[in-house]
Scaffold this motif. Structure first.
Motif, PDB file in Angstrom:
ATOM      1  N   THR A 134      -3.749   4.413  -1.811  1.00 32.87           N
ATOM      2  CA  THR A 134      -5.005   4.720  -1.120  1.00 32.87           C
ATOM      3  C   THR A 134      -4.744   5.503   0.162  1.00 32.87           C
ATOM      4  O   THR A 134      -3.641   5.508   0.700  1.00 32.87           O
ATOM      5  N   HIS A 135      -5.796   6.190   0.595  1.00 34.42           N
ATOM      6  CA  HIS A 135      -5.734   6.859   1.894  1.00 34.42           C
ATOM      7  C   HIS A 135      -6.528   6.099   2.946  1.00 34.42           C
ATOM      8  O   HIS A 135      -6.706   6.573   4.057  1.00 34.42           O
ATOM      9  N   GLU A 136      -7.037   4.914   2.566  1.00 34.04           N
ATOM     10  CA  GLU A 136      -7.847   4.138   3.506  1.00 34.04           C
ATOM     11  C   GLU A 136      -6.934   3.353   4.430  1.00 34.04           C
ATOM     12  O   GLU A 136      -6.526   2.233   4.127  1.00 34.04           O
ATOM     13  N   MET A 137      -6.605   3.948   5.556  1.00 35.87           N
ATOM     14  CA  MET A 137      -5.602   3.332   6.420  1.00 35.87           C
ATOM     15  C   MET A 137      -6.125   2.093   7.144  1.00 35.87           C
ATOM     16  O   MET A 137      -5.361   1.198   7.487  1.00 35.87           O
ATOM     17  N   GLY A 138      -7.440   2.039   7.372  1.00 39.26           N
ATOM     18  CA  GLY A 138      -8.030   0.837   7.971  1.00 39.26           C
ATOM     19  C   GLY A 138      -7.797  -0.364   7.059  1.00 39.26           C
ATOM     20  O   GLY A 138      -7.360  -1.429   7.497  1.00 39.26           O
ATOM     21  N   PHE A 139      -8.049  -0.146   5.792  1.00 39.22           N
ATOM     22  CA  PHE A 139      -7.823  -1.182   4.776  1.00 39.22           C
ATOM     23  C   PHE A 139      -6.343  -1.568   4.753  1.00 39.22           C
ATOM     24  O   PHE A 139      -5.988  -2.748   4.740  1.00 39.22           O
ATOM     25  N   ALA A 140      -5.478  -0.551   4.750  1.00 42.59           N
ATOM     26  CA  ALA A 140      -4.038  -0.794   4.680  1.00 42.59           C
ATOM     27  C   ALA A 140      -3.586  -1.664   5.858  1.00 42.59           C
ATOM     28  O   ALA A 140      -2.869  -2.645   5.687  1.00 42.59           O
TER      29      ALA A 140
ATOM     30  N   THR B 101      10.380   8.303  10.269  1.00 43.08           N
ATOM     31  CA  THR B 101      10.710   9.673   9.890  1.00 43.08           C
ATOM     32  C   THR B 101       9.656  10.658  10.393  1.00 43.08           C
ATOM     33  O   THR B 101       8.498  10.304  10.597  1.00 43.08           O
ATOM     34  N   GLU B 102      10.082  11.886  10.543  1.00 44.75           N
ATOM     35  CA  GLU B 102       9.215  12.952  11.031  1.00 44.75           C
ATOM     36  C   GLU B 102       8.089  13.244  10.030  1.00 44.75           C
ATOM     37  O   GLU B 102       6.927  13.400  10.383  1.00 44.75           O
ATOM     38  N   ARG B 103       8.442  13.283   8.739  1.00 43.31           N
ATOM     39  CA  ARG B 103       7.444  13.598   7.708  1.00 43.31           C
ATOM     40  C   ARG B 103       6.329  12.569   7.689  1.00 43.31           C
ATOM     41  O   ARG B 103       5.146  12.885   7.552  1.00 43.31           O
TER      42      ARG B 103
ATOM     43  N   GLU C 158      -0.407  11.401  11.426  1.00 41.76           N
ATOM     44  CA  GLU C 158      -1.197  12.118  12.428  1.00 41.76           C
ATOM     45  C   GLU C 158      -2.361  12.836  11.765  1.00 41.76           C
ATOM     46  O   GLU C 158      -3.485  12.779  12.224  1.00 41.76           O
ATOM     47  N   GLN C 159      -2.057  13.480  10.636  1.00 36.49           N
ATOM     48  CA  GLN C 159      -3.106  14.234   9.938  1.00 36.49           C
ATOM     49  C   GLN C 159      -4.251  13.361   9.475  1.00 36.49           C
ATOM     50  O   GLN C 159      -5.410  13.732   9.595  1.00 36.49           O
ATOM     51  N   ILE C 160      -3.925  12.183   8.918  1.00 32.68           N
ATOM     52  CA  ILE C 160      -5.042  11.414   8.365  1.00 32.68           C
ATOM     53  C   ILE C 160      -5.651  10.457   9.376  1.00 32.68           C
ATOM     54  O   ILE C 160      -6.768  10.000   9.193  1.00 32.68           O
TER      55      ILE C 160
ATOM     56  N   VAL D 265       0.854  -1.182   0.000  1.00 33.46           N
ATOM     57  CA  VAL D 265       0.000   0.000   0.000  1.00 33.46           C
ATOM     58  C   VAL D 265       0.893   1.235   0.000  1.00 33.46           C
ATOM     59  O   VAL D 265       1.799   1.354   0.826  1.00 33.46           O
ATOM     60  N   ILE D 266       0.658   2.122  -0.965  1.00 35.01           N
ATOM     61  CA  ILE D 266       1.438   3.349  -1.070  1.00 35.01           C
ATOM     62  C   ILE D 266       0.578   4.504  -0.592  1.00 35.01           C
ATOM     63  O   ILE D 266      -0.563   4.665  -1.042  1.00 35.01           O
ATOM     64  N   CYS D 267       1.077   5.299   0.347  1.00 31.36           N
ATOM     65  CA  CYS D 267       0.329   6.477   0.767  1.00 31.36           C
ATOM     66  C   CYS D 267       1.246   7.695   0.743  1.00 31.36           C
ATOM     67  O   CYS D 267       2.453   7.564   0.556  1.00 31.36           O
ATOM     68  N   GLY D 268       0.648   8.847   0.937  1.00 34.39           N
ATOM     69  CA  GLY D 268       1.429  10.078   0.903  1.00 34.39           C
ATOM     70  C   GLY D 268       0.537  11.220   0.500  1.00 34.39           C
ATOM     71  O   GLY D 268      -0.551  10.997  -0.037  1.00 34.39           O
TER      72      GLY D 268
END
Lengths: 248, 250
Positions: A199-205, A235-237, A243-245, A37-40
């Motif tokens: 995806t931004h679906e972290m539950g899925f990830a 990493t900090e980034r 945290e944001q998502i 899963v790629i996010c960013g």
């Protein structure tokens, strides 16, 4: 190609749009059966990377080998590659002039030269699998977004590909339809399909990923298993992004 | 519509008045004979009817040619081939920037003797090439109107460029192309009148011939104009029916 060779091997990929560098020295390896899963943040190059993998975009430098086929602009093997690597788009991209069943069978019939009856039988099987067998004779415009995306997934499955790429498959959906698509994707992941998913679906990830990849500004910043990725990002980034998502 | 009616009646009134003052001898009763005659020898098509058939024949063949040529040029222009693209652009610019009459003279007086073309063939080729340039722009616009995602989806299931065009892109483009294509068919029928300058026996030539025999210039030109009008109106009505059909098909 030996059995333990990675399905996708990207080494030092660079990609430019004019002066803008969309990919910077990106290296990524995906093993057979692995779920990545790629996010960013948006504009970080996730989609560009995934579109390079099946040759919809061409990289400018570096080496990319997918399923034993080297991918480069103008390669005569691109069509062969695409028969092994399916793609699910954010905007579904179903063929609006064809029924659901025709959307699913046109690839097998025209590209793989499979007899019509056989292609239809397998299309109905996959419609069953994405849980909309009753929609076979409708046109895409008559379906909801979630149903359309499930048809698009079935369309890729009908090509019997070994790898499925997902480019933000739920981003264009209304919230109440996201889960029906994710359920199908979880089901696929459990069947052992090699998947690369933006995806931004972290539950899925969290549920399906073997490997998490975090990208920012065209670079891969961090890679790791979800257990470590979500609890102790290196990493900090990446921490700031998560945290944001995850807060909401 | 009301303005149109007013304009037409003014023209008709002026023509009628003018002809009265110059003592024009109206002979409308002779006109029907030029469509058909019914005598003891049986039914016979008249000269105008035969001319109309010739006009339709020339326009129809030239239109088929222009569609084939237009599709070819449009695909060439949209292709990745540098030479092909350049050839398409040169062709388009040459044809679009030349008066149709000059193009016709080129076909008849220059290419005609070289390739041994009769006036009929030269006319069809000339009209086909001229409108082919217009049609290719219609095709190009119709193809460009399809979202790029359709190409990507077609490519991602392994379709070749040709398969993507045939099964995905062109079937969807048709609804964008049909309305301007029928417009171009109407233009074709109208511009086919120009081949009368090389004496191809179509509607306009026939009209001129009848007038030189009978001096009924007012009646015949009004009649010829009306025949063109009826044919192109029928085409326009048919095209809006087709358009409605596509619009409702979603």
């Amino acid at each position: 190609m030996s059995d333990n060779a990675p399905t996708i091997q990207a080494t030092h990929l660079d990609k430019f749009y004019g002066k803008f560098q969309a990919l910077k020295n990106v290296s990524l390896s995906v093993q057979p059966g692995e779920r990545v899963v790629i996010c960013g943040p948006s504009g970080s190059g996730k989609s560009t990377l995934i579109r390079c993998i099946n040759g919809l975009e061409s990289h400018d430098a570096g080496k990319l080998v997918v399923d034993g086929i080297e991918v480069f602009e103008g390669s005569p093997n691109l069509r062969q590659l695409r028969q092994e690597v399916g793609m699910v788009f954010q905007q579904f991209n179903l063929f609006p002039h064809l029924t659901v069943l025709e959307n699913l069978t046109i690839g097998p019939i025209r590209v793989r030269k499979i007899p019509k009856a056989e292609a239809e039988a397998s299309a109905r099987k996959y419609l069953e699998r994405v849980r909309i067998p009753e929609q076979a004779d409708k046109y895409p415009s008559q379906l909801s977004g979630g149903q359309q995306q499930r048809v698009a997934i079935a369309r890729s499955l009908c090509m019997e590909t070994r790898v499925l790429l997902f480019d933000e498959p739920t981003s264009a959906l209304d919230p109440e339809m996201i889960n029906e698509v994710l359920d199908v994707m979880v089901d696929l992941a459990e069947s052992g399909m090699t998947m690369v998913c933006v995806t931004h679906e972290m539950g899925f990830a969290r549920k399906v990923a073997d490997t998490m990849v975090f990208m920012d500004n065209g670079e891969i910043i961090e890679t790791g298993p979800p257990s470590q990725f979500f609890t102790q990002p290196k990493t900090e980034r990446c921490r700031a992004f998560l945290e944001q998502i995850l807060v909401h | 519509m009301a303005i149109y009616a007013v304009v037409v009646s003014v023209i008709v009134y002026t023509a009628y008045n003018g002809s009265q003052s110059m003592g024009y001898n109206w002979q409308w009763y002779r006109v029907p004979d030029y469509f058909y005659t019914l005598t003891d020898e049986g039914f016979q098509w008249g000269e105008i009817a035969i001319g109309l058939i010739k006009t339709m024949e020339i326009s129809g063949l030239a239109f088929a040619l222009s569609v084939a040529l237009g599709l070819f040029v449009a695909l060439l222009r949209l292709s990745q081939l540098v030479v092909g693209k350049a050839m398409a652009v040169v062709f388009l610019e040459l044809v679009r920037n030349m008066p149709l009459l000059v193009l016709l003279y080129l076909f008849y007086y220059v290419l005609g003797p070289i390739f041994d073309l009769d006036r009929y063939t030269a006319s069809i080729l000339c009209l086909g090439v001229y409108h082919g340039a217009m049609v290719s722009e219609i095709f190009r616009a119709g193809i460009k109107a399809i979202p790029v995602g359709q190409w990507e989806a077609a490519n991602s299931i392994g379709m070749s460029q040709a398969q993507a065009y045939r099964f995905i892109i062109l079937p969807q483009s048709v609804r964008f192309m049909l309305p301007p294509l029928t417009g171009e068919a109407v233009n074709m029928i109208k511009s086919s009148a120009i081949v009368s300058v090389i004496a191809v026996a179509e509607l306009t030539t026939i009209g001129r011939n009848i007038i030189s025999d009978t001096y009924m210039s007012f009646e015949i030109w009004f009649t010829i104009a009306a025949v063109y009008l009826v044919v192109t109106l029928i085409l326009s009505i048919a095209s809006s029916a087709v358009e409605k059909h596509y619009a409702s098909a979603g």
